[in-house]
Motif scaffolding. Structure first.
Motif, PDB file in Angstrom:
ATOM      1  N   LEU A   1       0.732  -1.251   0.041  1.00  0.00           N
ATOM      2  CA  LEU A   1      -0.142   0.043   0.106  1.00  0.00           C
ATOM      3  C   LEU A   1       0.809   1.344   0.026  1.00  0.00           C
ATOM      4  O   LEU A   1       0.538   2.437  -0.644  1.00  0.00           O
ATOM      5  CB  LEU A   1      -1.090  -0.243   1.251  1.00  0.00           C
ATOM      6  N   ALA A   2       2.056   1.163   0.761  1.00  0.00           N
ATOM      7  CA  ALA A   2       2.843   2.313   0.780  1.00  0.00           C
ATOM      8  C   ALA A   2       3.492   2.533  -0.505  1.00  0.00           C
ATOM      9  O   ALA A   2       3.550   3.897  -0.982  1.00  0.00           O
ATOM     10  CB  ALA A   2       3.879   2.041   1.578  1.00  0.00           C
ATOM     11  N   TYR A   3       3.739   1.371  -1.341  1.00  0.00           N
ATOM     12  CA  TYR A   3       4.570   1.762  -2.417  1.00  0.00           C
ATOM     13  C   TYR A   3       3.477   2.283  -3.480  1.00  0.00           C
ATOM     14  O   TYR A   3       3.615   3.197  -4.539  1.00  0.00           O
ATOM     15  CB  TYR A   3       4.796   0.481  -2.885  1.00  0.00           C
ATOM     16  N   LEU A   4       2.178   1.483  -3.426  1.00  0.00           N
ATOM     17  CA  LEU A   4       1.109   2.345  -4.484  1.00  0.00           C
ATOM     18  C   LEU A   4       0.909   3.755  -4.261  1.00  0.00           C
ATOM     19  O   LEU A   4       0.593   4.505  -4.987  1.00  0.00           O
ATOM     20  CB  LEU A   4      -0.199   1.197  -4.112  1.00  0.00           C
ATOM     21  N   MET A   5       0.781   4.302  -2.943  1.00  0.00           N
ATOM     22  CA  MET A   5       0.547   5.624  -2.571  1.00  0.00           C
ATOM     23  C   MET A   5       1.752   6.361  -3.011  1.00  0.00           C
ATOM     24  O   MET A   5       1.264   7.443  -3.785  1.00  0.00           O
ATOM     25  CB  MET A   5       0.513   5.800  -1.237  1.00  0.00           C
ATOM     26  N   ALA A   6       2.921   5.885  -2.926  1.00  0.00           N
ATOM     27  CA  ALA A   6       3.908   6.889  -3.580  1.00  0.00           C
ATOM     28  C   ALA A   6       3.887   6.960  -4.947  1.00  0.00           C
ATOM     29  O   ALA A   6       4.271   7.778  -5.543  1.00  0.00           O
ATOM     30  CB  ALA A   6       5.343   5.826  -3.322  1.00  0.00           C
ATOM     31  N   THR A   7       3.482   5.883  -5.699  1.00  0.00           N
ATOM     32  CA  THR A   7       3.292   5.987  -7.198  1.00  0.00           C
ATOM     33  C   THR A   7       2.321   7.194  -7.713  1.00  0.00           C
ATOM     34  O   THR A   7       2.358   7.622  -8.660  1.00  0.00           O
ATOM     35  CB  THR A   7       2.811   4.598  -7.770  1.00  0.00           C
TER      36      THR A   7
ATOM     37  N   LYS B   1      19.345   7.975  -7.680  1.00  0.00           N
ATOM     38  CA  LYS B   1      20.458   6.941  -7.864  1.00  0.00           C
ATOM     39  C   LYS B   1      21.009   6.584  -6.162  1.00  0.00           C
ATOM     40  O   LYS B   1      21.598   5.861  -6.079  1.00  0.00           O
ATOM     41  CB  LYS B   1      21.571   7.633  -8.532  1.00  0.00           C
ATOM     42  N   LYS B   2      20.799   7.777  -5.300  1.00  0.00           N
ATOM     43  CA  LYS B   2      21.346   7.493  -4.127  1.00  0.00           C
ATOM     44  C   LYS B   2      20.086   7.851  -2.965  1.00  0.00           C
ATOM     45  O   LYS B   2      20.093   9.026  -2.616  1.00  0.00           O
ATOM     46  CB  LYS B   2      22.546   8.641  -3.893  1.00  0.00           C
ATOM     47  N   VAL B   3      19.377   6.844  -2.566  1.00  0.00           N
ATOM     48  CA  VAL B   3      18.404   7.036  -1.670  1.00  0.00           C
ATOM     49  C   VAL B   3      18.682   6.125  -0.370  1.00  0.00           C
ATOM     50  O   VAL B   3      18.999   4.908  -0.461  1.00  0.00           O
ATOM     51  CB  VAL B   3      17.089   6.261  -2.248  1.00  0.00           C
ATOM     52  N   ILE B   4      18.609   6.934   0.735  1.00  0.00           N
ATOM     53  CA  ILE B   4      18.772   6.317   2.118  1.00  0.00           C
ATOM     54  C   ILE B   4      17.589   6.452   2.688  1.00  0.00           C
ATOM     55  O   ILE B   4      16.866   7.577   2.793  1.00  0.00           O
ATOM     56  CB  ILE B   4      19.870   7.114   3.006  1.00  0.00           C
ATOM     57  N   ASN B   5      17.168   5.350   3.443  1.00  0.00           N
ATOM     58  CA  ASN B   5      15.783   5.325   4.133  1.00  0.00           C
ATOM     59  C   ASN B   5      16.132   5.059   5.407  1.00  0.00           C
ATOM     60  O   ASN B   5      16.614   3.987   5.814  1.00  0.00           O
ATOM     61  CB  ASN B   5      14.956   4.017   3.599  1.00  0.00           C
ATOM     62  N   LEU B   6      15.857   6.034   6.307  1.00  0.00           N
ATOM     63  CA  LEU B   6      16.068   6.017   7.739  1.00  0.00           C
ATOM     64  C   LEU B   6      14.966   5.054   8.332  1.00  0.00           C
ATOM     65  O   LEU B   6      13.679   5.267   8.266  1.00  0.00           O
ATOM     66  CB  LEU B   6      16.152   7.290   8.316  1.00  0.00           C
ATOM     67  N   ILE B   7      15.312   3.962   9.310  1.00  0.00           N
ATOM     68  CA  ILE B   7      14.391   3.439   9.903  1.00  0.00           C
ATOM     69  C   ILE B   7      14.710   3.368  11.427  1.00  0.00           C
ATOM     70  O   ILE B   7      15.642   2.968  12.043  1.00  0.00           O
ATOM     71  CB  ILE B   7      14.536   1.606   9.547  1.00  0.00           C
ATOM     72  N   PHE B   8      13.612   4.299  11.820  1.00  0.00           N
ATOM     73  CA  PHE B   8      13.859   4.571  13.420  1.00  0.00           C
ATOM     74  C   PHE B   8      13.525   3.586  14.425  1.00  0.00           C
ATOM     75  O   PHE B   8      14.167   3.608  15.602  1.00  0.00           O
ATOM     76  CB  PHE B   8      12.891   5.838  13.751  1.00  0.00           C
ATOM     77  N   ASP B   9      12.838   2.671  14.235  1.00  0.00           N
ATOM     78  CA  ASP B   9      12.493   1.685  15.330  1.00  0.00           C
ATOM     79  C   ASP B   9      13.528   0.876  15.641  1.00  0.00           C
ATOM     80  O   ASP B   9      14.303   0.299  14.405  1.00  0.00           O
ATOM     81  CB  ASP B   9      11.167   0.968  15.122  1.00  0.00           C
TER      82      ASP B   9
ATOM     83  N   ASN C   1       8.164   8.144   1.239  1.00  0.00           N
ATOM     84  CA  ASN C   1       8.967   9.080   0.594  1.00  0.00           C
ATOM     85  C   ASN C   1       9.951   8.142  -0.350  1.00  0.00           C
ATOM     86  O   ASN C   1      10.855   8.577  -1.362  1.00  0.00           O
ATOM     87  CB  ASN C   1       9.734   9.727   1.468  1.00  0.00           C
ATOM     88  N   GLY C   2      10.809   7.152   0.387  1.00  0.00           N
ATOM     89  CA  GLY C   2      11.763   6.395  -0.252  1.00  0.00           C
ATOM     90  C   GLY C   2      11.297   5.786  -1.410  1.00  0.00           C
ATOM     91  O   GLY C   2      11.877   5.467  -2.593  1.00  0.00           O
ATOM     92  N   HIS C   3      10.016   5.018  -1.403  1.00  0.00           N
ATOM     93  CA  HIS C   3       9.573   4.565  -2.540  1.00  0.00           C
ATOM     94  C   HIS C   3       9.491   5.252  -3.679  1.00  0.00           C
ATOM     95  O   HIS C   3       9.706   5.161  -5.003  1.00  0.00           O
ATOM     96  CB  HIS C   3       8.151   3.714  -2.214  1.00  0.00           C
ATOM     97  N   LEU C   4       8.886   6.457  -3.341  1.00  0.00           N
ATOM     98  CA  LEU C   4       8.567   7.565  -4.219  1.00  0.00           C
ATOM     99  C   LEU C   4      10.073   7.923  -5.346  1.00  0.00           C
ATOM    100  O   LEU C   4      10.118   7.632  -6.357  1.00  0.00           O
ATOM    101  CB  LEU C   4       8.254   8.669  -3.778  1.00  0.00           C
ATOM    102  N   ALA C   5      11.021   8.124  -4.374  1.00  0.00           N
ATOM    103  CA  ALA C   5      12.496   8.324  -4.877  1.00  0.00           C
ATOM    104  C   ALA C   5      12.873   7.224  -5.827  1.00  0.00           C
ATOM    105  O   ALA C   5      13.562   7.241  -6.764  1.00  0.00           O
ATOM    106  CB  ALA C   5      13.410   8.578  -3.713  1.00  0.00           C
TER     107      ALA C   5
ATOM    108  N   SER D   1      15.056   9.724   3.131  1.00  0.00           N
ATOM    109  CA  SER D   1      13.827   9.498   3.271  1.00  0.00           C
ATOM    110  C   SER D   1      13.545   9.229   5.030  1.00  0.00           C
ATOM    111  O   SER D   1      14.063   8.183   5.431  1.00  0.00           O
ATOM    112  CB  SER D   1      13.160   8.382   2.542  1.00  0.00           C
ATOM    113  N   ALA D   2      12.876   9.991   5.529  1.00  0.00           N
ATOM    114  CA  ALA D   2      12.495   9.528   7.052  1.00  0.00           C
ATOM    115  C   ALA D   2      11.051   9.005   7.168  1.00  0.00           C
ATOM    116  O   ALA D   2      10.540   8.829   8.335  1.00  0.00           O
ATOM    117  CB  ALA D   2      12.427  11.058   7.650  1.00  0.00           C
ATOM    118  N   TYR D   3      10.429   8.591   5.914  1.00  0.00           N
ATOM    119  CA  TYR D   3       9.357   7.819   5.878  1.00  0.00           C
ATOM    120  C   TYR D   3       9.150   6.990   4.687  1.00  0.00           C
ATOM    121  O   TYR D   3       9.496   7.556   3.644  1.00  0.00           O
ATOM    122  CB  TYR D   3       8.093   8.519   6.023  1.00  0.00           C
ATOM    123  N   PRO D   4       8.939   5.578   4.811  1.00  0.00           N
ATOM    124  CA  PRO D   4       9.121   4.776   3.577  1.00  0.00           C
ATOM    125  C   PRO D   4       8.506   5.014   2.428  1.00  0.00           C
ATOM    126  O   PRO D   4       8.792   5.020   1.248  1.00  0.00           O
ATOM    127  CB  PRO D   4       8.494   3.473   4.332  1.00  0.00           C
TER     128      PRO D   4
END
Length: 307
Positions: free
Chosen positions: A4-10, A42-50, A32-36, A27-30
């Motif tokens: 669902l997160a990926y589909l929303m990003a599209t 080319k350089k996407v960092i996804n921060l996972i806080f938990d 955003n990362g999916h969208l990028a 990206s501080a929320y997935p």
């Protein structure tokens, strides 16, 4: 949830379409990362806080950056390729890291000299901790009256909590001060540095409120610099280099963050009941027995690059 997160990003591609794809993207929320990733950055960092990472937090195709080795292990078990996950250490406000050794040495000195224990209590997120925090403050009344603790309560930008807080202050009948806005916070921080061991002009309870969300969040970072102990649910604040009293979590996923702090020695286990939280506060405000080892571990952790 991940799908669902990926589909929303599209559906949001127009937000980033004009940005050059070589631009580093954090990206501080997935979503955003999916969208990028979808747009070809080319350089996407996804921060996972938990400290309890789950499938919906992962961004395939990005470098998923975690704060602990246990999170790294979890992501590998969930199938994330080795080249898409790395341990970055605890990411927290830079001024907290740069001053970790200095501030924690002062905390030990304050405890050794018998200074009141300064507690910063933050009601974050959607304000879901109101009932627990207010009952906790009621339980602290003997310590407040005896001058054992000083409380700095950050209501954040939760305007709906201000009137209930005023009612609580009237109920407690303890001397208090209410400060609103970032300028008032800056003045307070300058007036009450950690090396003011006497605290004679610091009210037993100071309440902070803000209109802007960014200021409300940043205020807790600022208050931690002038506090001995952070009282918080085991959220992203569980990773800061400040002695921590963890109170009841809001989401079950937060339990792992309190365990991480306890393992590092820079915070308590989660105190889920009011009497336990009050009793732990009594222990933290009784000399160096508990604050001393926490502060010393933070200093060593900071030297080891944990934060």
């Amino acid at each position: 949830s991940a799908r669902l997160a990926y589909l929303m990003a599209t559906e949001l591609s127009a937000l980033l379409d004009a940005i050059p794809r070589e631009t580093p993207f954090i990206s501080a929320y997935p979503i955003n990362g999916h969208l990028a990733v979808q747009l070809g950055f080319k350089k996407v960092i996804n921060l996972i806080f938990d400290n309890d990472p789950q499938h919906f937090l992962i961004v395939p195709g990005a470098l998923n950056l975690v704060q602990t080795t246990s999170s790294y292990e979890r992501l590998r078990l969930l199938g994330v390729p080795k080249d898409q996950v790395a341990v970055g250490g605890h990411w927290v406000a830079r001024d907290l890291v740069d001053n970790a050794e200095h501030d924690n040495q002062l905390r030990v000195s304050r405890a050794d000299k018998g200074s009141p224990t300064r507690l910063v209590v933050a009601i974050g997120g959607a304000g879901a901790q109101k009932a627990f925090v207010f009952d906790y403050l009621r339980g602290l009344m003997p310590l407040l009256r005896d001058g054992k603790v000083r409380v700095m309560l950050n209501l954040g930008d939760h305007a709906h909590l201000r009137e209930p807080c005023d009612e609580l202050l009237r109920e407690l009948g303890v001397n208090s001060e209410k400060l609103h806005g970032f300028d008032a916070l800056n003045t307070f921080s300058s007036k009450h540095p950690l090396d003011d061991f006497n605290d004679s002009d610091l009210q037993p309870l100071t309440v902070f409120s803000f209109d802007k969300h960014f200021e409300a969040v940043r205020a807790t970072d600022r208050l931690m610099r002038v506090a001995d102990v952070l009282v918080t649910k085991p959220s992203e604040l569980a990773f800061v280099p400040v002695p921590k009293l963890h109170i009841r979590r809001v989401g079950d996923h937060e339990a792992a963050s309190a365990r991480r702090a306890a393992e590092l020695g820079d915070g308590t286990l989660e105190q889920r009941e009011i009497p336990d939280a009050v009793r732990m506060t009594e222990l933290l405000s009784s000399g160096t027995e508990f604050i001393g080892p926490m502060a010393e571990r933070i200093i060593q952790n900071a030297k080891n690059g944990v934060y």
